[in-house]
Motif scaffolding. Sequence first.
Motif, PDB file in Angstrom:
ATOM      1  N   PRO A  59      -7.768   2.940  10.211  1.00 51.38           N
ATOM      2  CA  PRO A  59      -9.008   2.334  10.782  1.00 51.38           C
ATOM      3  C   PRO A  59     -10.023   1.993   9.649  1.00 51.38           C
ATOM      4  O   PRO A  59     -10.770   0.915   9.809  1.00 51.38           O
ATOM      5  CB  PRO A  59      -9.748   3.211  11.865  1.00 51.38           C
ATOM      6  CG  PRO A  59      -9.028   4.382  11.699  1.00 51.38           C
ATOM      7  CD  PRO A  59      -7.751   4.353  10.924  1.00 51.38           C
ATOM      8  N   ASP A  60     -10.124   2.783   8.587  1.00 46.94           N
ATOM      9  CA  ASP A  60     -10.861   2.376   7.645  1.00 46.94           C
ATOM     10  C   ASP A  60     -10.351   1.514   6.433  1.00 46.94           C
ATOM     11  O   ASP A  60     -10.839   1.413   5.269  1.00 46.94           O
ATOM     12  CB  ASP A  60     -11.486   3.823   6.870  1.00 46.94           C
ATOM     13  CG  ASP A  60     -12.308   4.486   7.900  1.00 46.94           C
ATOM     14  OD1 ASP A  60     -13.007   4.016   8.810  1.00 46.94           O
ATOM     15  OD2 ASP A  60     -12.144   5.795   7.976  1.00 46.94           O
ATOM     16  N   GLY A  61      -9.176   1.130   6.628  1.00 49.86           N
ATOM     17  CA  GLY A  61      -8.332   0.226   5.741  1.00 49.86           C
ATOM     18  C   GLY A  61      -7.394   1.051   4.915  1.00 49.86           C
ATOM     19  O   GLY A  61      -7.663   2.267   5.014  1.00 49.86           O
ATOM     20  N   VAL A  62      -6.753   0.282   3.887  1.00 48.03           N
ATOM     21  CA  VAL A  62      -5.665   0.915   3.206  1.00 48.03           C
ATOM     22  C   VAL A  62      -6.578   1.931   2.198  1.00 48.03           C
ATOM     23  O   VAL A  62      -7.493   1.443   1.545  1.00 48.03           O
ATOM     24  CB  VAL A  62      -4.802  -0.135   2.417  1.00 48.03           C
ATOM     25  CG1 VAL A  62      -3.911   0.969   1.532  1.00 48.03           C
ATOM     26  CG2 VAL A  62      -4.199  -0.741   3.526  1.00 48.03           C
ATOM     27  N   PRO A  63      -6.039   3.166   1.908  1.00 51.25           N
ATOM     28  CA  PRO A  63      -6.969   4.044   1.095  1.00 51.25           C
ATOM     29  C   PRO A  63      -6.574   3.375  -0.396  1.00 51.25           C
ATOM     30  O   PRO A  63      -5.433   2.908  -0.690  1.00 51.25           O
ATOM     31  CB  PRO A  63      -6.025   5.517   1.016  1.00 51.25           C
ATOM     32  CG  PRO A  63      -5.418   5.374   2.451  1.00 51.25           C
ATOM     33  CD  PRO A  63      -5.254   4.095   2.915  1.00 51.25           C
ATOM     34  N   ALA A  64      -7.738   3.638  -1.266  1.00 48.67           N
ATOM     35  CA  ALA A  64      -7.895   2.949  -2.551  1.00 48.67           C
ATOM     36  C   ALA A  64      -6.764   3.757  -3.293  1.00 48.67           C
ATOM     37  O   ALA A  64      -6.343   3.107  -4.648  1.00 48.67           O
ATOM     38  CB  ALA A  64      -9.312   2.988  -2.972  1.00 48.67           C
ATOM     39  N   THR A  65      -6.180   5.032  -3.004  1.00 47.20           N
ATOM     40  CA  THR A  65      -5.201   5.452  -3.947  1.00 47.20           C
ATOM     41  C   THR A  65      -3.963   4.741  -3.937  1.00 47.20           C
ATOM     42  O   THR A  65      -3.245   5.011  -5.014  1.00 47.20           O
ATOM     43  CB  THR A  65      -4.978   6.825  -3.431  1.00 47.20           C
ATOM     44  OG1 THR A  65      -4.747   6.648  -1.854  1.00 47.20           O
ATOM     45  CG2 THR A  65      -6.216   7.788  -3.588  1.00 47.20           C
ATOM     46  N   TYR A  66      -3.649   3.827  -3.007  1.00 49.80           N
ATOM     47  CA  TYR A  66      -2.557   2.974  -3.117  1.00 49.80           C
ATOM     48  C   TYR A  66      -2.807   1.868  -3.976  1.00 49.80           C
ATOM     49  O   TYR A  66      -3.853   0.995  -3.703  1.00 49.80           O
ATOM     50  CB  TYR A  66      -1.838   2.644  -1.896  1.00 49.80           C
ATOM     51  CG  TYR A  66      -1.555   3.822  -0.958  1.00 49.80           C
ATOM     52  CD1 TYR A  66      -0.551   4.539  -1.354  1.00 49.80           C
ATOM     53  CD2 TYR A  66      -2.337   4.230   0.182  1.00 49.80           C
ATOM     54  CE1 TYR A  66       0.116   5.642  -0.577  1.00 49.80           C
ATOM     55  CE2 TYR A  66      -2.000   5.328   0.957  1.00 49.80           C
ATOM     56  CZ  TYR A  66      -0.705   5.954   0.658  1.00 49.80           C
ATOM     57  OH  TYR A  66      -0.261   6.976   1.275  1.00 49.80           O
ATOM     58  N   ASP A  67      -1.826   1.555  -5.062  1.00 50.54           N
ATOM     59  CA  ASP A  67      -2.088   0.287  -5.730  1.00 50.54           C
ATOM     60  C   ASP A  67      -1.117  -0.958  -5.105  1.00 50.54           C
ATOM     61  O   ASP A  67      -0.105  -0.834  -5.383  1.00 50.54           O
ATOM     62  CB  ASP A  67      -1.911   0.588  -7.208  1.00 50.54           C
ATOM     63  CG  ASP A  67      -1.663  -0.562  -8.081  1.00 50.54           C
ATOM     64  OD1 ASP A  67      -2.289  -1.760  -7.564  1.00 50.54           O
ATOM     65  OD2 ASP A  67      -1.396  -0.446  -9.313  1.00 50.54           O
ATOM     66  N   LEU A  68      -1.693  -1.976  -4.317  1.00 48.68           N
ATOM     67  CA  LEU A  68      -1.095  -2.965  -4.058  1.00 48.68           C
ATOM     68  C   LEU A  68      -0.915  -4.123  -4.761  1.00 48.68           C
ATOM     69  O   LEU A  68      -0.858  -5.134  -4.081  1.00 48.68           O
ATOM     70  CB  LEU A  68      -1.381  -2.974  -2.401  1.00 48.68           C
ATOM     71  CG  LEU A  68      -1.451  -1.728  -1.574  1.00 48.68           C
ATOM     72  CD1 LEU A  68      -1.640  -2.101   0.136  1.00 48.68           C
ATOM     73  CD2 LEU A  68       0.122  -0.960  -1.627  1.00 48.68           C
ATOM     74  N   SER A  69      -1.604  -4.021  -5.938  1.00 44.13           N
ATOM     75  CA  SER A  69      -2.017  -5.165  -6.738  1.00 44.13           C
ATOM     76  C   SER A  69      -0.489  -6.174  -7.139  1.00 44.13           C
ATOM     77  O   SER A  69      -0.972  -7.087  -7.353  1.00 44.13           O
ATOM     78  CB  SER A  69      -2.505  -4.845  -7.840  1.00 44.13           C
ATOM     79  OG  SER A  69      -1.733  -3.830  -8.657  1.00 44.13           O
ATOM     80  N   SER A  70       0.436  -5.650  -6.980  1.00 45.13           N
ATOM     81  CA  SER A  70       1.702  -6.453  -7.079  1.00 45.13           C
ATOM     82  C   SER A  70       1.925  -7.488  -6.096  1.00 45.13           C
ATOM     83  O   SER A  70       2.636  -8.738  -6.006  1.00 45.13           O
ATOM     84  CB  SER A  70       2.907  -5.589  -7.161  1.00 45.13           C
ATOM     85  OG  SER A  70       3.136  -4.761  -6.135  1.00 45.13           O
ATOM     86  N   VAL A  71       1.623  -7.188  -5.010  1.00 43.33           N
ATOM     87  CA  VAL A  71       1.531  -8.160  -3.789  1.00 43.33           C
ATOM     88  C   VAL A  71       0.997  -9.450  -4.007  1.00 43.33           C
ATOM     89  O   VAL A  71      -0.002  -9.537  -4.135  1.00 43.33           O
ATOM     90  CB  VAL A  71       0.996  -7.634  -2.302  1.00 43.33           C
ATOM     91  CG1 VAL A  71       1.231  -8.622  -1.177  1.00 43.33           C
ATOM     92  CG2 VAL A  71       1.633  -6.200  -2.211  1.00 43.33           C
ATOM     93  N   ARG A  72       1.777 -10.615  -3.883  1.00 39.27           N
ATOM     94  CA  ARG A  72       1.224 -11.885  -4.190  1.00 39.27           C
ATOM     95  C   ARG A  72       1.329 -12.739  -2.765  1.00 39.27           C
ATOM     96  O   ARG A  72       0.945 -13.787  -2.693  1.00 39.27           O
ATOM     97  CB  ARG A  72       1.689 -12.569  -5.337  1.00 39.27           C
ATOM     98  CG  ARG A  72       3.161 -12.593  -5.599  1.00 39.27           C
ATOM     99  CD  ARG A  72       3.363 -13.450  -6.810  1.00 39.27           C
ATOM    100  NE  ARG A  72       4.741 -13.356  -7.186  1.00 39.27           N
ATOM    101  CZ  ARG A  72       5.982 -14.002  -6.741  1.00 39.27           C
ATOM    102  NH1 ARG A  72       5.552 -15.073  -5.888  1.00 39.27           N
ATOM    103  NH2 ARG A  72       6.964 -13.972  -7.435  1.00 39.27           N
ATOM    104  N   LEU A  73       2.344 -12.269  -1.748  1.00 39.06           N
ATOM    105  CA  LEU A  73       2.463 -13.397  -0.617  1.00 39.06           C
ATOM    106  C   LEU A  73       2.795 -12.297   0.586  1.00 39.06           C
ATOM    107  O   LEU A  73       3.457 -11.091   0.385  1.00 39.06           O
ATOM    108  CB  LEU A  73       3.600 -14.139  -0.925  1.00 39.06           C
ATOM    109  CG  LEU A  73       4.080 -15.060   0.121  1.00 39.06           C
ATOM    110  CD1 LEU A  73       4.160 -16.440  -0.146  1.00 39.06           C
ATOM    111  CD2 LEU A  73       5.130 -14.757   1.105  1.00 39.06           C
TER     112      LEU A  73
END
Length: 675
Positions: A389-403
């Motif tokens: 509910p508070d969003g994806v924890p910042a510990t996960y690096d999702l920066s590869s997602v472009r689409l």
Amino acid sequence: MTTTISAPAPNPALVSDEARIDFWARQAGRLDWATPWHTTHRWQPPAAVGTEPDGTVRWSVPEIGWFEGGTLNVAYNCVDRHVEAGRGDHIALYVEGEPGDRRTYTYAELQREVSRAANALLSLGVEAGDRVVLYLPVIPETVIITLACARIGAVHSLVFGGFSAEALRFRVEDTGAKVLVTTDGQFRRGAAVPVKAAADEAVSGENAIEHVLVVRRTGETDVPWTPGRDIWWHDLLAGQSDVHVPRAFDAETPLFIIYTSGTTGRPKGLVHTMGGYLVQAAYTHALLFDLLPETTGEDGVARPDELAAVNDPAKVESTVHWCTADLAWVTAHTYEIYGPLANGVSEVIYEGTPTTPHPGRHFEIIERYGVTTYYTAPTLVRSLMAAFPDGVPATYDLSSVRLLGSVGEAINPEAWRWLRAQVGRGTAPVVDTWWQSETGATILSPRPGDAQFDDGATAKPGCATRPVPGVSVRVVAEDGADLAPGEHGLAVVDKIGPSMARTVWGDPQRYLDSYWRAFAEQGWFLAGDGAKVDADGDIWILGRVDDVINVSGHRLSTIEIESALVAHPWVVEAGVAPTADARTGHAITAFVVLHDGVPLADVTPVLRAHVSHEIGPIAKPAHVAVVPDLPKTRSGKIMRRLLTQLFEGTELGDTTSLQNAPAIPAIADAVASWK
Ligand code: ATP
Ligand code: MG
């Protein structure tokens, strides 16, 4: 009001039949053909051939052909040719098992494995045209054996590993399969559970099964065994050569039979053929998941060239695609098996559920493999929203997602915004792909390039937008008349592409009756979904025609009401279904799954007022039932007809496609105690 984003070139299907057919001929150039075709497209629409006993016109079953006379090998196109082009070392599959086991396959390894599997099937006497049913979880063998079937011309039919023996039996008998492939067991939510006994039960009656092949997955000890019939897959593979020379098949040879999700009734076995299906799978995968080269339009803006028939090699090289669907679903056939492999990208497949061993599993996988294109279903997004509910924890690096992509149901705008904000940094394009088992590939979707024109205020979350090049869609009244913007009507595909299903297996009459009879005169395909066109010309899918709610003559969309409910902070999920009402015809009945701690006494008045405010008083639910879960198909679609039946206390219809059958008694109890 927003302005429609113009395509870099007009959709050929809207130009002329000739332009559409030429377009698909050019797209077919994406594949390697052993023999060129002589007829790009043959279309024999339904013709009036007499009178039915009830006095209505009797129609013939339409016939569809694409690339007739051409020959190709589908597996060669998905595997070997990449190796021959010097990309044998490129990763084809990243495999993530449920217990945490991992492995990768390069295209060269995949070629050897598929060849060995093809030789193994041939050694059993499996011939072109024979049917092979795969009752398997998401493991590499599932992809390998599927491609091996394609390679030798055997028709595959994948059955979700979570289905019951009864659901499997129906598919084994309906396809007349000669071989069933299964496992000793499966991992489900952290535990190994036996499978073979269910497979045995499914093949216990009258059927054409000669062999049951068993892949060892969990290492079960007491696997029931029928000598002569049952063979361990590893025993069959032993000693097989990993070289197999692919044979070319006619483009119209059946490739697979896919059963619909069964959301609205008994599943239909749709037949897809080799050439047309692969062309449209490869093209739409490239279009939607951003593999096409960039071009600068008349407006001076660079965006992907939608009509390009070759991919941008740099985009192909850098893509790590992840379609989260189970391999047995049509989504996975097109955007997890055939499309991505035909385009030569790397992709992830994963076994098990998104929440085992923990609810952040998807984020972990995105980070581990550097996933660039993440394609999932609204039900999954809603469950992530509930878990985080508070969003994806910042510990996960999702920066590869472009689409990002969504499929399976209309996505609630709330879920769309969450997905984009949380997984796509607020800027990634979201392709909301509307299509069906019948169409074989996406028909309506926004494009990756649209996002650059979207300042947040102009985005249309939940809108499937416009047809992909090469097909066209109309929204019409029951008599086929065009509708004014905003009016609710029926979605029809009036110009089809090459991946349209050719028939219902063993039941051409059902193919005619289900899809072509309604608009036989016009030759349009009836999708069975309600839709509307907005003032910009963009198309919104409103839900199943079967589920449409009619209150005192007003037709209301289940999806719109559900989306309004999901937008309320108390609501995790909502299913809306019509129930009988003597006065108004239908009463709108809402079934809601709530977050913890909601004051139950307030639920009905608060949610009624909320929907009334969001859509209008006419859409206000007559009843609001709080339930622990919603009945869903294996692909995560809400089965609204069961909600109606549960509420009215009538007998439940076909439930073989249910994913969460064990939850039904608890839902029924909740409904009963609510009443
Ligand atoms: P059956 O035809 O047996 O009832 P089904 O229609 O659920 O089963 P599928 O072919 O898997 O089987 O699903 C296609 C349907 O899914 C579409 O007709 C539509 O209702 C829904 N759908 C899929 N993607 C979208 C989307 N992006 N937006 C809205 N609806 C979607
Ligand atoms: Mg359907």
